[in-house]
Design a protein around this motif. Sequence first.
Motif, PDB file in Angstrom:
ATOM      1  N   SER A  75       0.867  -1.167   0.000  1.00  0.00           N
ATOM      2  CA  SER A  75       0.000   0.000   0.000  1.00  0.00           C
ATOM      3  C   SER A  75       0.911   1.225   0.000  1.00  0.00           C
ATOM      4  N   GLY A  76       0.664   2.127  -0.913  1.00  0.00           N
ATOM      5  CA  GLY A  76       1.518   3.301  -1.011  1.00  0.00           C
ATOM      6  C   GLY A  76       0.709   4.579  -1.115  1.00  0.00           C
ATOM      7  N   TRP A  77       1.274   5.641  -0.573  1.00  0.00           N
ATOM      8  CA  TRP A  77       0.656   6.959  -0.622  1.00  0.00           C
ATOM      9  C   TRP A  77       1.700   7.960  -1.066  1.00  0.00           C
ATOM     10  N   SER A  78       1.324   8.885  -1.917  1.00  0.00           N
ATOM     11  CA  SER A  78       2.241   9.936  -2.343  1.00  0.00           C
ATOM     12  C   SER A  78       2.387  10.971  -1.232  1.00  0.00           C
ATOM     13  N   GLU A  79       3.280  11.896  -1.411  1.00  0.00           N
ATOM     14  CA  GLU A  79       3.545  12.924  -0.411  1.00  0.00           C
ATOM     15  C   GLU A  79       2.249  13.602   0.047  1.00  0.00           C
ATOM     16  N   GLY A  80       1.987  13.556   1.345  1.00  0.00           N
ATOM     17  CA  GLY A  80       0.829  14.223   1.937  1.00  0.00           C
ATOM     18  C   GLY A  80      -0.496  13.476   1.794  1.00  0.00           C
ATOM     19  N   GLN A  81      -0.547  12.444   0.944  1.00  0.00           N
ATOM     20  CA  GLN A  81      -1.803  11.735   0.680  1.00  0.00           C
ATOM     21  C   GLN A  81      -2.330  11.025   1.924  1.00  0.00           C
ATOM     22  N   LEU A  82      -1.468  10.346   2.650  1.00  0.00           N
ATOM     23  CA  LEU A  82      -1.916   9.623   3.836  1.00  0.00           C
ATOM     24  C   LEU A  82      -2.461  10.595   4.880  1.00  0.00           C
ATOM     25  N   GLU A  83      -1.759  11.677   5.113  1.00  0.00           N
ATOM     26  CA  GLU A  83      -2.214  12.668   6.092  1.00  0.00           C
ATOM     27  C   GLU A  83      -3.567  13.250   5.681  1.00  0.00           C
ATOM     28  N   GLU A  84      -3.752  13.441   4.386  1.00  0.00           N
ATOM     29  CA  GLU A  84      -5.039  13.931   3.874  1.00  0.00           C
ATOM     30  C   GLU A  84      -6.151  12.916   4.147  1.00  0.00           C
ATOM     31  N   GLU A  85      -5.866  11.636   3.901  1.00  0.00           N
ATOM     32  CA  GLU A  85      -6.862  10.595   4.137  1.00  0.00           C
ATOM     33  C   GLU A  85      -7.178  10.453   5.630  1.00  0.00           C
ATOM     34  N   ILE A  86      -6.190  10.654   6.471  1.00  0.00           N
ATOM     35  CA  ILE A  86      -6.432  10.614   7.920  1.00  0.00           C
ATOM     36  C   ILE A  86      -7.295  11.796   8.333  1.00  0.00           C
ATOM     37  N   ALA A  87      -7.011  12.970   7.792  1.00  0.00           N
ATOM     38  CA  ALA A  87      -7.813  14.157   8.093  1.00  0.00           C
ATOM     39  C   ALA A  87      -9.255  13.968   7.632  1.00  0.00           C
ATOM     40  N   GLU A  88      -9.458  13.226   6.542  1.00  0.00           N
ATOM     41  CA  GLU A  88     -10.804  12.939   6.027  1.00  0.00           C
ATOM     42  C   GLU A  88     -11.460  11.783   6.771  1.00  0.00           C
ATOM     43  N   LYS A  89     -10.759  11.225   7.751  1.00  0.00           N
ATOM     44  CA  LYS A  89     -11.241  10.123   8.588  1.00  0.00           C
ATOM     45  C   LYS A  89     -11.440   8.816   7.815  1.00  0.00           C
ATOM     46  N   THR A  90     -10.644   8.628   6.760  1.00  0.00           N
ATOM     47  CA  THR A  90     -10.637   7.355   6.042  1.00  0.00           C
ATOM     48  C   THR A  90      -9.949   6.294   6.892  1.00  0.00           C
ATOM     49  N   TRP A  91      -8.943   6.741   7.667  1.00  0.00           N
ATOM     50  CA  TRP A  91      -8.147   5.840   8.491  1.00  0.00           C
ATOM     51  C   TRP A  91      -8.182   6.262   9.950  1.00  0.00           C
ATOM     52  N   ILE A  92      -8.261   5.267  10.805  1.00  0.00           N
ATOM     53  CA  ILE A  92      -8.084   5.440  12.245  1.00  0.00           C
ATOM     54  C   ILE A  92      -6.665   4.936  12.506  1.00  0.00           C
ATOM     55  N   HIS A  93      -5.894   5.627  13.300  1.00  0.00           N
ATOM     56  CA  HIS A  93      -4.531   5.157  13.531  1.00  0.00           C
ATOM     57  C   HIS A  93      -4.264   4.948  15.012  1.00  0.00           C
ATOM     58  N   THR A  94      -3.430   3.953  15.272  1.00  0.00           N
ATOM     59  CA  THR A  94      -3.060   3.603  16.640  1.00  0.00           C
ATOM     60  C   THR A  94      -1.679   2.970  16.616  1.00  0.00           C
ATOM     61  N   PRO A  95      -0.897   3.176  17.665  1.00  0.00           N
ATOM     62  CA  PRO A  95       0.398   2.478  17.713  1.00  0.00           C
ATOM     63  C   PRO A  95       0.172   0.967  17.780  1.00  0.00           C
ATOM     64  N   CYS A  96       1.076   0.230  17.194  1.00  0.00           N
ATOM     65  CA  CYS A  96       1.004  -1.229  17.248  1.00  0.00           C
ATOM     66  C   CYS A  96       1.666  -1.678  18.538  1.00  0.00           C
ATOM     67  N   THR A  97       0.887  -1.759  19.604  1.00  0.00           N
ATOM     68  CA  THR A  97       1.440  -2.114  20.913  1.00  0.00           C
ATOM     69  C   THR A  97       1.308  -3.600  21.216  1.00  0.00           C
ATOM     70  N   GLU A  98       0.310  -4.253  20.670  1.00  0.00           N
ATOM     71  CA  GLU A  98       0.116  -5.691  20.887  1.00  0.00           C
ATOM     72  C   GLU A  98       0.617  -6.440  19.650  1.00  0.00           C
ATOM     73  N   THR A  99       1.894  -6.286  19.393  1.00  0.00           N
ATOM     74  CA  THR A  99       2.501  -6.785  18.162  1.00  0.00           C
ATOM     75  C   THR A  99       2.236  -8.260  17.923  1.00  0.00           C
ATOM     76  N   GLU A 100       2.394  -9.052  18.946  1.00  0.00           N
ATOM     77  CA  GLU A 100       2.243 -10.499  18.782  1.00  0.00           C
ATOM     78  C   GLU A 100       0.840 -10.851  18.283  1.00  0.00           C
ATOM     79  N   SER A 101      -0.162 -10.086  18.695  1.00  0.00           N
ATOM     80  CA  SER A 101      -1.545 -10.407  18.325  1.00  0.00           C
ATOM     81  C   SER A 101      -1.803 -10.267  16.825  1.00  0.00           C
ATOM     82  N   ILE A 102      -1.031  -9.431  16.123  1.00  0.00           N
ATOM     83  CA  ILE A 102      -1.281  -9.312  14.681  1.00  0.00           C
ATOM     84  C   ILE A 102      -0.919 -10.595  13.945  1.00  0.00           C
ATOM     85  N   PHE A 103      -0.101 -11.434  14.562  1.00  0.00           N
ATOM     86  CA  PHE A 103       0.253 -12.720  13.961  1.00  0.00           C
ATOM     87  C   PHE A 103      -0.700 -13.826  14.409  1.00  0.00           C
TER      88      PHE A 103
END
Length: 189
Positions: free
Chosen positions: A129-157
């Motif tokens: 998945s790739g985003w051009s300069e500023g695109q990801l921040e724009e999508e986050i501002a538009e609430k397309t993405w919710i973001h959180t630190p990956c703190t429970e790393t083992e659980s993603i596996f």
Amino acid sequence: MEENAQNQIKPGTLLISEPFLQDENFVRSVVLLCENSKGGSFGLVLNKLSILKVSELIDRLSFLDSDVYVGGPVEQNTFHFIYFGERMLDGSVPLGNNLWWGGDFSQLEQKIINSEVDLEYVRFFIGYSGWSEGQLEEEIAEKTWIHTPCTETESIFKASPEELWRIILKNMGGEYQIMANYPIDPRLN
């Protein structure tokens, strides 16, 4: 605002698609952000299985029945991997909490052949998945993405691909815990 978002979104962050996102590449997806710089962003979808196995893609690993995930819609002829645990490969990029992106693939192949790797904690991907300069921040501002630190790393596996999106939202608590139960199509509720 945009600079503040850039500062918050660092490698190792999970991007969770908003509940009603209709883009077929990202419906109910969880993306691990591996790189975020002024030039753009790079991530891997953690919960979209492909129909392929590693054995079908890598000759030296023709015995390996491990799943391959679709990292995203960009360059699906590329192969990527992440792993959890101690750093075991030259060139691996730290993403925090013992999570690593990439590294010397020939070293990984040899460690797999020698049974020196717990394959439960390695995930393989085609594309990204790739985003051009500023695109990801724009999508986050538009609430397309919710973001959180990956703190429970083992659980993603450990979590099944079908449940990962819901599990992460539930673990975030509050309004996100409620979102985890939203139907994909609210008209069917």
